[in-house]
Write a protein that holds these residues in place. Structure first.
Motif, PDB file in Angstrom:
ATOM      1  N   GLU A  79       0.867   4.367  -2.735  1.00  0.00           N
ATOM      2  CA  GLU A  79       0.581   5.851  -2.310  1.00  0.00           C
ATOM      3  C   GLU A  79       1.880   6.769  -3.020  1.00  0.00           C
ATOM      4  N   GLU A  90       1.766   7.393  -6.543  1.00  0.00           N
ATOM      5  CA  GLU A  90       1.025   8.423  -6.805  1.00  0.00           C
ATOM      6  C   GLU A  90       1.255   9.867  -6.180  1.00  0.00           C
ATOM      7  N   ARG A  91       1.969   9.923  -5.011  1.00  0.00           N
ATOM      8  CA  ARG A  91       2.425  11.246  -4.669  1.00  0.00           C
ATOM      9  C   ARG A  91       3.654  11.625  -5.560  1.00  0.00           C
ATOM     10  N   ARG A 130       0.851  -1.210   0.042  1.00  0.00           N
ATOM     11  CA  ARG A 130       0.064   0.057   0.152  1.00  0.00           C
ATOM     12  C   ARG A 130       0.881   1.267   0.040  1.00  0.00           C
ATOM     13  N   ASP A 131       1.933   1.251   0.769  1.00  0.00           N
ATOM     14  CA  ASP A 131       2.906   2.195   0.871  1.00  0.00           C
ATOM     15  C   ASP A 131       3.377   2.630  -0.449  1.00  0.00           C
TER      16      ASP A 131
END
Length: 220
Positions: free
Chosen positions: A124, A127-128, A120-121
């Motif tokens: 994320e 996307e960041r 999940r990290d």
């Protein structure tokens, strides 16, 4: 000398397997002996948990490096989507070891939660990174949004089965023996997310008939 410290004992068998597996050498997880909580004292479980965590982390870091390189080299969004699909395939061996049936249930939950949390990290962070790219001078807004759609249409989190561990925030970290108190999972470091690599998944586009239109979404 106890069985788990003797040559060929269950502890040594697991540690030698983890050494080979983390180096991506030939290693058969099906040959590992089952372990139960009463088999070892707490300090031995802590050492084994450390070996497990290090092996998973190494494979995950290699996986992340390969994914980053593939995305940077992708000439178009179709290629980027395929790289993401193959990256999900590379997570299968990592999640399989974390949830190995030969480990006590509490340790399986801790390890699987840690791995799923790192997946999940990474999603994320990818996307960041697009948010950062969009704010740079000379950025191509259309290209950034196309890549964002590709990431969201082909999420790495699809490798986590429905009902899987929720990010590993619950339970002891893998360095603790089974049954120990709760702890927080370690998140991926910014800029160099932990990652791992197994054999690439078969090219999901290779079976498409030539006249079938290609879609952005890549299925496993």
């Amino acid at each position: 000398m106890t069985a788990y410290w003797g040559r060929g004992g269950p502890y040594e068998t697991w540690v030698e397997f983890l050494r080979r597996w983390s180096a991506q050498e030939e290693a058969d997880p099906g040959a590992l002996p089952p372990l139960a909580e009463p088999d070892f004292p707490p300090d031995t479980w802590a050492r084994l948990g450390l070996h497990l965590g290090q092996a998973l982390d190494l494979r995950l870091r290699v996986w992340a490096e390969q994914l980053t390189g593939a995305l940077e080299a992708a000439p178009d969004e179709f290629s980027a989507g395929r790289a993401l699909a193959q990256a999900r395939g590379g997570l299968l061996a990592v999640r399989a070891l974390a949830g190995h049936p030969g480990l006590p249930a509490s340790l399986r939950e801790q390890l699987t939660g840690m791995v799923d949390g790192q997946i999940r990290d990474v999603q994320e962070q990818l996307e960041r990174s697009l948010d950062d790219a969009a704010g740079q001078d000379g950025a191509d807004p259309r290209g950034v949004e196309e890549r964002r759609r590709t990431l969201r249409d082909n999420p790495l989190t699809a490798a986590i089965p429905a009902g899987g561990a929720e990010g590993g925030a619950e339970g002891a970290p893998p360095g603790r023996p089974p049954g120990a108190g709760s702890g927080r999972r370690r998140g991926a470091k910014s800029g160099s997310p932990p990652g791992a690599s197994a054999a690439p998944a078969p090219d999901p586009w290779g079976r498409l008939p030539p006249d079938r239109p290609r879609r952005r979404v890549i299925t496993d």
